[in-house]
Design an enzyme around this catalytic site. Sequence first.
Site, PDB file in Angstrom:
ATOM      1  N   LEU A  88    -123.803   7.999 -17.418  1.00 19.55           N
ATOM      2  CA  LEU A  88    -122.992   8.183 -18.649  1.00 19.55           C
ATOM      3  C   LEU A  88    -123.111   9.684 -19.407  1.00 19.55           C
ATOM      4  CD1 LEU A  88    -122.672   4.750 -20.211  1.00 19.55           C
ATOM      5  CD2 LEU A  88    -121.027   5.766 -18.929  1.00 19.55           C
ATOM      6  N   CYS A  89    -123.239  10.551 -18.696  1.00 20.64           N
ATOM      7  CA  CYS A  89    -123.276  11.702 -19.116  1.00 20.64           C
ATOM      8  C   CYS A  89    -122.308  13.030 -18.637  1.00 20.64           C
ATOM      9  CB  CYS A  89    -124.969  12.210 -19.447  1.00 20.64           C
ATOM     10  SG  CYS A  89    -125.789  11.969 -18.104  1.00 20.64           S
ATOM     11  N   GLY A  90    -121.402  12.403 -18.062  1.00 18.84           N
ATOM     12  CA  GLY A  90    -120.242  13.456 -17.542  1.00 18.84           C
ATOM     13  C   GLY A  90    -120.816  13.906 -16.179  1.00 18.84           C
TER      14      GLY A  90
END
Lengths: 294, 86
Positions: free
Chosen positions: A90-92
């Site tokens: 969940l950090c691109g």
Amino acid sequence: MPNLDDLKKRIGSVKSTEKITKAMKMVAAAKLRRAQEAAESSRPYSDSMKDLIESISKGYKPSSTDRNLLTGDEKDQIHLLILFTSERGLCGGFNSIVTRTLRDKIENLIDQNKTVKIVCVGKKGYDILKRQYSEMITEVIDMRAVKSITYQDAKNISDKVVKMFFDGEFDKCSIFYNEFKSVISQIPTEQQVIPIEIISNESDQERKEDSFFEFEPGESEILDEILPLNFTVQVFKALLESAASEQGARMSAMDNASRNAGDMIDNLTLFYNRSRQAVITKELIEIISGAEAV
Amino acid sequence: MSDSFNFSVVTPEQTYLDGEASMVVVPGIEGDIGFLANHANIITSLRLGTIVVTSDKDTNSFNVEKGFVKFSENKLLVVAEGIVSE
């Protein structure tokens, strides 16, 4: 005609997703500040270390037989690549971008018939690489238990790698990590650490031309001691930069997600209201035409 | 009072000290070394021990883990892996 209850439920679920992404963004922002401070406060140390090594290595000629961390070996066959990624998603594009840089390098080295070994720091990079390069991955270092990175963590990693070097398990070593530029920009960076690449610019050299140092005990003894330490510092720096970048990337990714969720809620609400009106109109028509028929 | 020189101690986590001193004694690997202003350029490694800093006003001391010292251009730089708290 979509069911009004279903639409309502859907709006509700998007709303709660938005809440989660907003909260994650806030948490990432708080963690980012801390990570950034840590990265900044370590900078004087790594700068001083670089300064020291430059002063020592200038004019230093190692005896060619030695296998040392400054000039490495004449051999150039086995390359060790260390990849720094995060433990959580969940950090691109944070993990995939730096891994892509690494993959390009691997393909490049394979084309030149070199042997490649990979050490993964952080689980996510390993997850991406394991399908394609599992036989090259020699070690995965788990950082999940580490809340805030300390110098000791870096030391544990570098001690392992330095030992591998002196056991002759590799000839050259590069590290891959995301360098933290700003919240919205993290730059995947490749840095060769063994042998050391010394970037010295001309004016700097001229300025220090007359400086001459006494060494105690001897030049080579100090180098033997300082080089593993320098490697630790590089690892430490990579860890901190990577941690700060991770939080920055997560923050912007979650910001985007929150914004998308907001847009989605707006669209769904509009659609919901239209459907509601359509239902009312339909009912009215039914009543009126029913009354006319009587 | 004697001349002073710039003195700083950096560790991986922080810049521990940055200031002026008139005399600094460090635990060199081959024996303690005292620095006064305008000392010759030197690079040496440290053993675990105590650094004593004398400035115009007072005297300070603290313990360092292994590290390195560089003196050049009237600047003393101590690069230590850690400060041992008492």
